[in-house]
Write a protein that holds these residues in place. Structure first.
Motif, mmCIF file in Angstrom:
data_model
loop_
_atom_site.group_PDB
_atom_site.id
_atom_site.type_symbol
_atom_site.label_atom_id
_atom_site.label_comp_id
_atom_site.label_asym_id
_atom_site.label_seq_id
_atom_site.Cartn_x
_atom_site.Cartn_y
_atom_site.Cartn_z
ATOM 1 N N GLY A 64 0.813 -1.210 0.000
ATOM 2 C CA GLY A 64 0.000 0.000 0.000
ATOM 3 C C GLY A 64 0.846 1.258 0.000
ATOM 4 O O GLY A 64 0.580 2.203 -0.759
ATOM 5 N N SER A 65 1.878 1.286 0.832
ATOM 6 C CA SER A 65 2.773 2.450 0.873
ATOM 7 C C SER A 65 3.508 2.609 -0.452
ATOM 8 O O SER A 65 3.685 3.724 -0.948
ATOM 9 N N ALA A 66 3.927 1.489 -1.029
ATOM 10 C CA ALA A 66 4.626 1.557 -2.314
ATOM 11 C C ALA A 66 3.739 2.199 -3.377
ATOM 12 O O ALA A 66 4.195 3.031 -4.176
ATOM 13 N N ARG A 67 2.459 1.825 -3.378
ATOM 14 C CA ARG A 67 1.530 2.401 -4.362
ATOM 15 C C ARG A 67 1.329 3.896 -4.119
ATOM 16 O O ARG A 67 1.274 4.683 -5.061
ATOM 17 N N VAL A 68 1.217 4.289 -2.863
ATOM 18 C CA VAL A 68 1.016 5.707 -2.536
ATOM 19 C C VAL A 68 2.197 6.536 -2.999
ATOM 20 O O VAL A 68 2.042 7.575 -3.657
ATOM 21 N N PHE A 69 3.411 6.087 -2.691
ATOM 22 C CA PHE A 69 4.596 6.870 -3.039
ATOM 23 C C PHE A 69 4.845 6.874 -4.545
ATOM 24 O O PHE A 69 5.236 7.889 -5.118
ATOM 25 N N ALA A 70 4.596 5.722 -5.197
ATOM 26 C CA ALA A 70 4.780 5.658 -6.646
ATOM 27 C C ALA A 70 3.797 6.586 -7.350
ATOM 28 O O ALA A 70 4.152 7.284 -8.315
ATOM 29 N N ALA A 71 2.552 6.610 -6.867
ATOM 30 C CA ALA A 71 1.547 7.489 -7.471
ATOM 31 C C ALA A 71 1.892 8.955 -7.249
ATOM 32 O O ALA A 71 1.694 9.796 -8.137
ATOM 33 N N LEU A 72 2.406 9.278 -6.075
ATOM 34 C CA LEU A 72 2.805 10.659 -5.782
ATOM 35 C C LEU A 72 3.935 11.100 -6.711
ATOM 36 O O LEU A 72 3.883 12.196 -7.294
ATOM 37 N N LEU A 73 4.934 10.243 -6.870
ATOM 38 C CA LEU A 73 6.062 10.579 -7.740
ATOM 39 C C LEU A 73 5.604 10.783 -9.177
ATOM 40 O O LEU A 73 5.998 11.756 -9.836
ATOM 41 N N GLU A 74 4.739 9.895 -9.682
ATOM 42 C CA GLU A 74 4.278 10.007 -11.066
ATOM 43 C C GLU A 74 3.401 11.241 -11.260
ATOM 44 O O GLU A 74 3.509 11.941 -12.281
ATOM 45 N N ALA A 75 2.552 11.539 -10.280
ATOM 46 C CA ALA A 75 1.676 12.700 -10.399
ATOM 47 C C ALA A 75 2.472 14.000 -10.400
ATOM 48 O O ALA A 75 2.138 14.939 -11.135
ATOM 49 N N ARG A 76 3.546 14.071 -9.616
ATOM 50 C CA ARG A 76 4.318 15.303 -9.504
ATOM 51 C C ARG A 76 5.344 15.466 -10.625
ATOM 52 O O ARG A 76 5.646 16.586 -11.029
ATOM 53 N N PHE B 49 12.611 2.600 -2.649
ATOM 54 C CA PHE B 49 11.832 3.187 -1.560
ATOM 55 C C PHE B 49 12.608 3.121 -0.250
ATOM 56 O O PHE B 49 12.738 4.109 0.468
ATOM 57 N N ASP B 50 13.124 1.924 0.066
ATOM 58 C CA ASP B 50 13.860 1.756 1.326
ATOM 59 C C ASP B 50 15.109 2.618 1.354
ATOM 60 O O ASP B 50 15.386 3.315 2.336
ATOM 61 N N THR B 51 15.857 2.591 0.255
ATOM 62 C CA THR B 51 17.111 3.333 0.205
ATOM 63 C C THR B 51 16.875 4.838 0.291
ATOM 64 O O THR B 51 17.555 5.549 1.030
ATOM 65 N N ALA B 52 15.893 5.317 -0.485
ATOM 66 C CA ALA B 52 15.684 6.758 -0.594
ATOM 67 C C ALA B 52 14.992 7.356 0.622
ATOM 68 O O ALA B 52 15.281 8.497 1.015
ATOM 69 N N ALA C 207 5.109 16.086 1.125
ATOM 70 C CA ALA C 207 5.019 15.493 -0.213
ATOM 71 C C ALA C 207 6.209 15.905 -1.068
ATOM 72 O O ALA C 207 6.794 15.071 -1.780
ATOM 73 N N ASP C 208 6.605 17.188 -1.000
ATOM 74 C CA ASP C 208 7.768 17.651 -1.766
ATOM 75 C C ASP C 208 9.033 16.920 -1.332
ATOM 76 O O ASP C 208 9.860 16.535 -2.166
ATOM 77 N N ARG C 209 9.184 16.732 -0.017
ATOM 78 C CA ARG C 209 10.397 16.066 0.479
ATOM 79 C C ARG C 209 10.440 14.601 0.065
ATOM 80 O O ARG C 209 11.508 14.061 -0.236
ATOM 81 N N ILE C 210 9.272 13.957 0.043
ATOM 82 C CA ILE C 210 9.226 12.556 -0.391
ATOM 83 C C ILE C 210 9.582 12.445 -1.876
ATOM 84 O O ILE C 210 10.373 11.584 -2.280
ATOM 85 N N VAL C 211 9.008 13.324 -2.696
ATOM 86 C CA VAL C 211 9.308 13.305 -4.129
ATOM 87 C C VAL C 211 10.794 13.557 -4.371
ATOM 88 O O VAL C 211 11.441 12.852 -5.159
ATOM 89 N N ASP C 212 11.356 14.547 -3.694
ATOM 90 C CA ASP C 212 12.788 14.826 -3.846
ATOM 91 C C ASP C 212 13.632 13.612 -3.467
ATOM 92 O O ASP C 212 14.630 13.307 -4.122
ATOM 93 N N ALA C 213 13.215 12.915 -2.411
ATOM 94 C CA ALA C 213 13.966 11.742 -1.970
ATOM 95 C C ALA C 213 13.895 10.610 -2.986
ATOM 96 O O ALA C 213 14.869 9.868 -3.181
ATOM 97 N N LEU C 214 12.743 10.466 -3.657
ATOM 98 C CA LEU C 214 12.559 9.350 -4.592
ATOM 99 C C LEU C 214 13.173 9.600 -5.968
ATOM 100 O O LEU C 214 13.409 8.661 -6.719
ATOM 101 N N LEU C 215 13.404 10.862 -6.314
ATOM 102 C CA LEU C 215 14.008 11.158 -7.615
ATOM 103 C C LEU C 215 15.421 10.599 -7.675
ATOM 104 O O LEU C 215 16.193 10.684 -6.712
#
Length: 275
Positions: free
Chosen positions: A8-20, A33-36, A65-73
């Protein structure tokens, strides 16, 4: 669980990254996800990723949300990455007085600085470089132009380090103003933002297109084509191509490994003949 993160968390973060950003994380790369997100968990005093998901969905922290996206890029970069390609780009611009260059997805700034060094060492006029990235944190770091010893050692020979950088606080090295003065940094989203104003002699957009879905890739290539001068050149990553993905770009007949705009006459011909 998927690689230490619940589905569930993976889907939330993946969707956030794609939307932004339009970027996708492939199913086989869920380890990102774990590393970032590890440093972000620590910064917020959290022990588990699902706690971060809960905090995001609560919506109380407007910056999370911005910090999560920055971390996942994926901000993987280095000085003179694929040095032969960078040198070829400078050679291709040798006959152009003060060329305009766009470094798209520039991460923390090593690519535009590498270009500026090569142009300065060639002795001609410095180019006007516009360097952009979707990450606000990356652009802030790029503007500061200060790098750790580890970052400096990745691709930068000692001779260039001594010539173009000076010691800064916290054991870092800061690029000389002779380089940074040629570069204008901006936050820019390749998917939703219009291209920087004006046409460019050279555009570098390396190792980012493969993170986009095919339809977004076509959209980004269309935007890059529109930002090129009629005789401009586009440089993509080694595993990227315009073939089968853009009708406005084609492999360059003038510069091997680069792409160029399809002449307007050819585009009209295709429309008239139904090609």
């Amino acid at each position: 669980m998927i690689g230490g993160i619940d589905a569930g968390s993976a889907r939330v973060f993946a969707a956030l990254l794609e939307a932004r950003t339009g970027q996708r994380i492939a199913a086989g790369r869920s380890w990102r996800f774990d590393t970032a997100l590890g440093p972000l968990l620590q910064a917020h005093g959290l022990e588990r990723v699902d706690q971060l998901t809960t905090r995001l969905l609560e919506g109380k922290d407007k910056q999370l949300a911005d910090r999560i996206v920055d971390a996942l890029l994926n901000q993987e970069t280095s000085f003179f990455r694929d040095v032969g390609v960078i040198e070829a780009a400078v050679v291709a611009m040798a006959d152009r007085p003060a060329p305009r260059i766009w470094c798209a997805a520039c991460a923390t700034g090593q690519e535009p600085l590498s270009l500026a060094m090569l142009f300065a060492e060639a002795g001609g006029a410095m180019p006007a470089i516009v360097a952009t990235d979707v990450s606000a944190a990356a652009i802030t770091r790029a503007r500061d132009a200060a790098y750790t010893q580890f970052e400096i050692q990745r691709g930068l020979p000692v001779r260039r380090m001594v010539q173009w950088f000076e010691p800064a606080a916290d054991n870092q090295w800061r690029a000389a103003t002779a380089l940074t003065g040629a570069i204008q940094y901006r936050r820019h989203n390749l998917v939703v933002d219009v291209a920087p104003t004006g046409e460019f002699d050279l555009i570098l957009c390396r190792n980012v297109l493969f993170y986009f879905a095919p339809q977004l890739r076509e959209k980004v290539l269309e935007r890059l084509a529109g930002a090129l001068r009629p005789d401009g050149l586009l440089l993509l990553g080694a595993g990227e191509t315009v073939i089968g993905q853009s009708e406005r770009l084609r492999p360059s007949a003038r510069a091997r490994g680069f792409y160029e705009r399809v002449p307007v006459s050819d585009e009209r011909n295709r429309v008239y003949t139904g090609g």
